[in-house]
Design an enzyme around this catalytic site. Sequence first.
Site, PDB file in Angstrom:
ATOM      1  N   SER A 128     -13.722 -45.388 -21.551  1.00 24.04           N
ATOM      2  CA  SER A 128     -12.591 -45.968 -20.818  1.00 24.04           C
ATOM      3  C   SER A 128     -12.780 -47.474 -20.691  1.00 24.04           C
ATOM      4  O   SER A 128     -13.911 -47.976 -20.816  1.00 24.04           O
ATOM      5  CB  SER A 128     -12.547 -45.329 -19.427  1.00 24.04           C
ATOM      6  OG  SER A 128     -11.543 -45.909 -18.626  1.00 24.04           O
ATOM      7  N   TYR A 141     -15.459 -42.088 -10.665  1.00 20.66           N
ATOM      8  CA  TYR A 141     -15.062 -41.967 -12.075  1.00 20.66           C
ATOM      9  C   TYR A 141     -15.612 -43.145 -12.880  1.00 20.66           C
ATOM     10  O   TYR A 141     -16.152 -42.954 -13.979  1.00 20.66           O
ATOM     11  CB  TYR A 141     -13.538 -41.909 -12.161  1.00 20.66           C
ATOM     12  CG  TYR A 141     -12.975 -41.880 -13.571  1.00 20.66           C
ATOM     13  CD1 TYR A 141     -13.074 -40.743 -14.361  1.00 20.66           C
ATOM     14  CD2 TYR A 141     -12.327 -42.997 -14.113  1.00 20.66           C
ATOM     15  CE1 TYR A 141     -12.550 -40.711 -15.652  1.00 20.66           C
ATOM     16  CE2 TYR A 141     -11.798 -42.970 -15.391  1.00 20.66           C
ATOM     17  CZ  TYR A 141     -11.904 -41.823 -16.155  1.00 20.66           C
ATOM     18  OH  TYR A 141     -11.383 -41.797 -17.428  1.00 20.66           O
TER      19      TYR A 141
HETATM   20  N1  LIG Z   1      -5.596 -40.717 -19.059  1.00 20.68           N
HETATM   21  C1  LIG Z   1      -6.133 -41.923 -19.083  1.00 20.68           C
HETATM   22  O1  LIG Z   1      -5.506 -42.928 -18.691  1.00 20.68           O
HETATM   23  C2  LIG Z   1      -7.530 -42.118 -19.591  1.00 20.68           C
HETATM   24  C3  LIG Z   1      -7.980 -43.424 -19.743  1.00 20.68           C
HETATM   25  C4  LIG Z   1      -9.257 -43.639 -20.244  1.00 20.68           C
HETATM   26  C5  LIG Z   1     -10.048 -42.565 -20.613  1.00 20.68           C
HETATM   27  N2  LIG Z   1      -9.581 -41.290 -20.448  1.00 20.68           N
HETATM   28  C6  LIG Z   1     -10.471 -40.207 -20.856  1.00 20.68           C
HETATM   29  O2  LIG Z   1      -9.791 -39.434 -21.836  1.00 20.68           O
HETATM   30  C7  LIG Z   1     -10.315 -38.101 -21.824  1.00 20.68           C
HETATM   31  C8  LIG Z   1      -9.173 -37.111 -21.797  1.00 20.68           C
HETATM   32  O3  LIG Z   1      -8.476 -37.278 -20.576  1.00 20.68           O
HETATM   33  P1  LIG Z   1      -6.921 -36.961 -20.425  1.00 20.68           P
HETATM   34  O4  LIG Z   1      -6.278 -38.203 -19.974  1.00 20.68           O
HETATM   35  O5  LIG Z   1      -6.415 -36.243 -21.623  1.00 20.68           O
HETATM   36  O6  LIG Z   1      -7.011 -35.984 -19.155  1.00 20.68           O
HETATM   37  P2  LIG Z   1      -6.352 -34.571 -18.842  1.00 20.68           P
HETATM   38  O7  LIG Z   1      -4.971 -34.515 -19.363  1.00 20.68           O
HETATM   39  O8  LIG Z   1      -6.608 -34.386 -17.392  1.00 20.68           O
HETATM   40  O9  LIG Z   1      -7.234 -33.544 -19.704  1.00 20.68           O
HETATM   41  C9  LIG Z   1      -8.579 -33.350 -19.401  1.00 20.68           C
HETATM   42  C10 LIG Z   1      -9.127 -32.308 -20.356  1.00 20.68           C
HETATM   43  O10 LIG Z   1     -10.531 -32.153 -20.091  1.00 20.68           O
HETATM   44  C11 LIG Z   1     -10.774 -30.766 -19.912  1.00 20.68           C
HETATM   45  N3  LIG Z   1     -11.936 -30.504 -19.063  1.00 20.68           N
HETATM   46  C12 LIG Z   1     -12.192 -30.977 -17.830  1.00 20.68           C
HETATM   47  N4  LIG Z   1     -13.371 -30.480 -17.387  1.00 20.68           N
HETATM   48  C13 LIG Z   1     -13.856 -29.695 -18.381  1.00 20.68           C
HETATM   49  C14 LIG Z   1     -15.007 -28.903 -18.536  1.00 20.68           C
HETATM   50  N5  LIG Z   1     -15.941 -28.785 -17.552  1.00 20.68           N
HETATM   51  N6  LIG Z   1     -15.209 -28.237 -19.714  1.00 20.68           N
HETATM   52  C15 LIG Z   1     -14.295 -28.340 -20.697  1.00 20.68           C
HETATM   53  N7  LIG Z   1     -13.156 -29.026 -20.604  1.00 20.68           N
HETATM   54  C16 LIG Z   1     -12.943 -29.710 -19.457  1.00 20.68           C
HETATM   55  C17 LIG Z   1      -9.502 -30.225 -19.283  1.00 20.68           C
HETATM   56  O11 LIG Z   1      -9.491 -28.824 -19.399  1.00 20.68           O
HETATM   57  P3  LIG Z   1      -8.688 -27.874 -18.336  1.00 20.68           P
HETATM   58  O12 LIG Z   1      -7.270 -27.821 -18.820  1.00 20.68           O
HETATM   59  O13 LIG Z   1      -9.411 -26.569 -18.414  1.00 20.68           O
HETATM   60  O14 LIG Z   1      -8.795 -28.541 -16.978  1.00 20.68           O
HETATM   61  C18 LIG Z   1      -8.481 -30.928 -20.157  1.00 20.68           C
HETATM   62  O15 LIG Z   1      -8.362 -30.291 -21.398  1.00 20.68           O
HETATM   63  C19 LIG Z   1     -11.246 -38.025 -20.607  1.00 20.68           C
HETATM   64  O16 LIG Z   1     -12.585 -38.177 -21.020  1.00 20.68           O
HETATM   65  C20 LIG Z   1     -10.828 -39.209 -19.774  1.00 20.68           C
HETATM   66  O17 LIG Z   1     -11.869 -39.684 -18.944  1.00 20.68           O
HETATM   67  C21 LIG Z   1      -8.346 -41.044 -19.948  1.00 20.68           C
END
Ligand SMILES: NC(=O)c1ccc[n+]([C@@H]2O[C@H](COP(=O)([O-])OP(=O)(O)OC[C@H]3O[C@@H](n4cnc5c(N)ncnc54)[C@H](OP(=O)(O)O)[C@@H]3O)[C@@H](O)[C@H]2O)c1
Length: 232
Positions: A128, A141
């Site tokens: 991130s 976070y």
């Molecule tokens: N959104 C942003 O603005 C942003 C910015 C920078 C970085 N990121 C990073 O991008 C990545 C994806 O995030 P996203 O935005 O797509 O979030 P999201 O829509 O909340 O999706 C999170 C995903 O992670 C899975 N997950 C969480 N805990 C888990 C576990 N213990 N074992 C296996 N799967 C797990 C969730 O599964 P479930 O459906 O089972 O909960 C879901 O598939 C993350 O690493 C996040 O930190 C996001």
Amino acid sequence: MNLSTSTALVTGANRGLGRALTAELLSRGATVYAAARNPDQVDLPGVKPIALDITDPASVTAATKATGDVTVLINNAGISTGGNLLTGDPDNIRRDMDTNFYGTLSVVRSFAPQIAANGGGAILNILSALSWFSFPELGAYCAAKSAQWSLTNSLRVQLADQGIRVAGLHVGGMDTDMTRDLDGPKSAPADVARLAADGLANGAYEIVADDISRQVQGGLAGGVTALYPQLP
Ligand SMILES: NC(=O)c1ccc[n+]([C@@H]2O[C@H](COP(=O)([O-])OP(=O)(O)OC[C@H]3O[C@@H](n4cnc5c(N)ncnc54)[C@H](OP(=O)(O)O)[C@@H]3O)[C@@H](O)[C@H]2O)c1
């Protein structure tokens, strides 16, 4: 690297960026294991759904044993509890670290030998802009994503001689469930997934996906008082 001949495993592939990464790799001809806590939620035709909770060592071991042909691992699964380091619930602070840091590390430790045995490949950790910059309201976070960045740097050096290229992707806001309640600019996950796949194909070590991440990266050189002008 040639993605069309690769076999990738994407964690958290059922929604958000993980789903977009899975679709992107599939469109480039890769074989893709779509790993999810509940694989029934994986809705992309043509992928191989597989159960994986990255915080459960038995689940990580089972997924490693159930595969065998992985050459590209994408550590996308992550959470943000919204924990404030001074006032937040300590359990939430721990959960952020357990998933983003320890969970990612556990998956890498389990799959790296498999990737090496298959002749090498790549690991991509989804980091991130907040690996480099802290918002106090999201302190837990930010700390966890910083720790995940640091592990990426260590493992990159340690796994290079096994033919495994370890990359990190830095992104600011993306339009996913994680940021549903947050304002600010948000990239489309599909656009970020395309950049991630380009980076993997080109052998990049660091993929900086948006202007916010580029600004923060550049700002590091100015020192903490430039990054945090509110400091007295
Ligand atoms: N959104 C942003 O603005 C942003 C910015 C920078 C970085 N990121 C990073 O991008 C990545 C994806 O995030 P996203 O935005 O797509 O979030 P999201 O829509 O909340 O999706 C999170 C995903 O992670 C899975 N997950 C969480 N805990 C888990 C576990 N213990 N074992 C296996 N799967 C797990 C969730 O599964 P479930 O459906 O089972 O909960 C879901 O598939 C993350 O690493 C996040 O930190 C996001």
